[in-house]
Scaffold this motif. Structure first.
Motif, PDB file in Angstrom:
ATOM      1  N   TYR A  28       0.827  -1.204   0.000  1.00 16.12           N
ATOM      2  CA  TYR A  28       0.000   0.000   0.000  1.00 16.12           C
ATOM      3  C   TYR A  28       0.865   1.260   0.000  1.00 16.12           C
ATOM      4  N   SER A  29       1.932   1.256   0.780  1.00 18.31           N
ATOM      5  CA  SER A  29       2.768   2.456   0.881  1.00 18.31           C
ATOM      6  C   SER A  29       3.342   2.864  -0.479  1.00 18.31           C
ATOM      7  N   LYS A  30       3.437   1.915  -1.410  1.00 17.42           N
ATOM      8  CA  LYS A  30       3.947   2.217  -2.751  1.00 17.42           C
ATOM      9  C   LYS A  30       2.910   2.920  -3.619  1.00 17.42           C
ATOM     10  N   ILE A  31       1.630   2.744  -3.292  1.00  6.55           N
ATOM     11  CA  ILE A  31       0.573   3.365  -4.099  1.00  6.55           C
ATOM     12  C   ILE A  31      -0.209   4.416  -3.312  1.00  6.55           C
ATOM     13  N   ALA A  32       0.199   4.661  -2.077  1.00  2.00           N
ATOM     14  CA  ALA A  32      -0.543   5.589  -1.217  1.00  2.00           C
ATOM     15  C   ALA A  32      -0.529   6.993  -1.807  1.00  2.00           C
ATOM     16  N   SER A  33      -1.651   7.690  -1.647  1.00  2.00           N
ATOM     17  CA  SER A  33      -1.749   9.055  -2.157  1.00  2.00           C
ATOM     18  C   SER A  33      -1.066  10.060  -1.233  1.00  2.00           C
ATOM     19  N   LYS A  34      -0.649   9.624  -0.040  1.00  2.00           N
ATOM     20  CA  LYS A  34       0.135  10.442   0.880  1.00  2.00           C
ATOM     21  C   LYS A  34       1.374   9.645   1.296  1.00  2.00           C
ATOM     22  N   LYS A  35       2.477  10.341   1.587  1.00  2.00           N
ATOM     23  CA  LYS A  35       3.670   9.647   2.073  1.00  2.00           C
ATOM     24  C   LYS A  35       3.351   9.051   3.444  1.00  2.00           C
ATOM     25  N   THR A  36       3.464   7.733   3.559  1.00  2.00           N
ATOM     26  CA  THR A  36       2.845   6.995   4.663  1.00  2.00           C
ATOM     27  C   THR A  36       3.863   6.261   5.516  1.00  2.00           C
ATOM     28  N   LYS A  37       3.645   6.309   6.831  1.00  2.00           N
ATOM     29  CA  LYS A  37       4.402   5.477   7.761  1.00  2.00           C
ATOM     30  C   LYS A  37       3.425   4.593   8.528  1.00  2.00           C
ATOM     31  N   ILE A  38       3.919   3.483   9.023  1.00  2.00           N
ATOM     32  CA  ILE A  38       3.082   2.521   9.745  1.00  2.00           C
ATOM     33  C   ILE A  38       3.585   2.431  11.176  1.00  2.00           C
ATOM     34  N   LEU A  39       2.671   2.534  12.130  1.00  2.00           N
ATOM     35  CA  LEU A  39       3.006   2.467  13.545  1.00  2.00           C
ATOM     36  C   LEU A  39       2.265   1.301  14.189  1.00  2.00           C
ATOM     37  N   PHE A  40       3.001   0.233  14.527  1.00  2.00           N
ATOM     38  CA  PHE A  40       2.417  -0.855  15.301  1.00  2.00           C
ATOM     39  C   PHE A  40       2.286  -0.407  16.750  1.00  2.00           C
ATOM     40  N   VAL A  41       1.132  -0.716  17.363  1.00  2.00           N
ATOM     41  CA  VAL A  41       0.969  -0.526  18.799  1.00  2.00           C
ATOM     42  C   VAL A  41       0.668  -1.889  19.391  1.00  2.00           C
ATOM     43  N   ASN A  42       1.672  -2.488  20.018  1.00  2.00           N
ATOM     44  CA  ASN A  42       1.515  -3.814  20.607  1.00  2.00           C
ATOM     45  C   ASN A  42       0.865  -3.680  21.970  1.00  2.00           C
ATOM     46  N   ASP A  43      -0.371  -4.153  22.059  1.00  2.00           N
ATOM     47  CA  ASP A  43      -1.188  -3.991  23.267  1.00  2.00           C
ATOM     48  C   ASP A  43      -0.942  -5.143  24.249  1.00  2.00           C
ATOM     49  N   GLY A  44       0.321  -5.308  24.662  1.00  2.00           N
ATOM     50  CA  GLY A  44       0.641  -6.319  25.659  1.00  2.00           C
ATOM     51  C   GLY A  44       0.437  -7.747  25.190  1.00  2.00           C
ATOM     52  N   SER A  45       0.751  -8.029  23.921  1.00  2.00           N
ATOM     53  CA  SER A  45       0.580  -9.386  23.393  1.00  2.00           C
ATOM     54  C   SER A  45       1.367 -10.398  24.218  1.00  2.00           C
ATOM     55  N   LYS A  46       0.781 -11.598  24.344  1.00  2.00           N
ATOM     56  CA  LYS A  46       1.422 -12.670  25.102  1.00  2.00           C
ATOM     57  C   LYS A  46       1.991 -13.751  24.194  1.00  2.00           C
ATOM     58  N   ASP A  47       1.849 -13.584  22.882  1.00  2.00           N
ATOM     59  CA  ASP A  47       2.419 -14.549  21.944  1.00  2.00           C
ATOM     60  C   ASP A  47       3.722 -13.982  21.383  1.00  2.00           C
ATOM     61  N   ASN A  48       4.084 -14.345  20.188  1.00  2.00           N
ATOM     62  CA  ASN A  48       5.354 -13.925  19.593  1.00  2.00           C
ATOM     63  C   ASN A  48       5.236 -12.634  18.778  1.00  2.00           C
ATOM     64  N   SER A  49       4.138 -11.898  18.958  1.00  5.58           N
ATOM     65  CA  SER A  49       3.893 -10.708  18.139  1.00  5.58           C
ATOM     66  C   SER A  49       5.017  -9.682  18.243  1.00  5.58           C
ATOM     67  N   GLN A  50       5.509  -9.410  19.459  1.00  7.81           N
ATOM     68  CA  GLN A  50       6.520  -8.362  19.610  1.00  7.81           C
ATOM     69  C   GLN A  50       7.809  -8.693  18.873  1.00  7.81           C
ATOM     70  N   THR A  51       8.240  -9.932  18.938  1.00 11.30           N
ATOM     71  CA  THR A  51       9.453 -10.339  18.227  1.00 11.30           C
ATOM     72  C   THR A  51       9.289 -10.140  16.728  1.00 11.30           C
TER      73      THR A  51
END
Length: 238
Positions: A28-51
């Motif tokens: 999506y960032s390659k076709i986005a109509s605005k220069k885009t950044k992505i911000l993950f917000v890890n809500d205290g995951s207990k699996d391997n999400s943070q890694t």
């Protein structure tokens, strides 16, 4: 060139979806109509999400993250994204990718005239119980807020960051974002977007979260509406 648009991706135990999130948001960032950044917000995951998130951020320059010390809920994750965003526009999408990142471009077409643009899921691919409870909850919410929105639970929104940062978030308020923009005398609109079935991970909301909880939140919203402080500065010294 500074980023113009920040996409918040709340994450709670989504290890099976995150590589797909990386792939689709990178495309999506390659076709986005605005220069885009992505911000993950890890809500205290207990699996391997943070890694997995850290691995993604290391190899993608327009991806970043913040990680909570403990699970605080979707509204808290969205608020943290608002707090940390430094672009003119902010949006969010769920990490289950039941909505399509490319549809952000549809919403961005309207953000000049409006202060919040929200998707409304067309041809929802959810169970009968989920769809029915969502329909009832949205009807109750509209009766309280008069926001005219059909699907505030749609996890695809774009908001002017100056408005987003002024929203006094509380648990459950992610369903009331359009109403909170109206309290700021802002303009809102809903646009049909695509919807897909969840293909990995587990849904985080049950009947209580979709129906009973939102009803209780309506009373919190009424209190907030009565007490909400809104002002505009007419003049100031040099």
């Amino acid at each position: 060139m500074a980023y113009e648009f920040t996409i918040i991706v709340p994450v709670y135990n989504e290890e099976d979806n995150l590589l797909r999130v990386e792939k689709e948001l990178l495309e999506y960032s390659k076709i986005a109509s605005k220069k885009t950044k992505i911000l993950f917000v890890n809500d205290g995951s207990k699996d391997n999400s943070q890694t997995i998130i850290e691995t993604i951020v290391e190899r993608q320059e327009n991806f970043s993250y913040i990680s909570f010390a403990e699970n605080r809920g979707l509204s808290a994750a969205i608020k943290a994204g608002f707090d940390y965003a430094n672009s003119e526009l902010v949006g969010y999408i769920d990490s289950d990718l039941q909505t399509a990142p490319e549809d952000f471009n549809l919403l961005l077409e309207y953000i000049g005239e409006y202060d919040l643009v929200t998707g409304v899921r067309a041809n929802r691919k959810d169970s009968f119980v989920k769809n029915m409870s969502s329909t009832i909850a949205n009807g109750i919410r509209r009766a309280f807020t008069h926001d005219g929105m059909d699907d505030t639970g749609c996890p695809l929104k774009v908001i002017k960051t100056e408005y987003a940062k002024r929203i006094p978030m509380f648990k459950g308020l992610h369903r009331f974002l359009p109403a909170m923009i109206l309290l700021q005398q802002g303009k809102i609109i809903q646009i049909p977007v695509q919807h897909f079935p969840r293909i990995a991970g587990q849904a985080k909301f049950g009947l209580w979260n979709r129906l009973i909880g939102p009803l209780m939140d309506c009373f919190a919203y009424l209190w907030m509406k009565k007490k909400y402080i809104n002002y505009s500065v007419a003049k100031q010294s040099e």
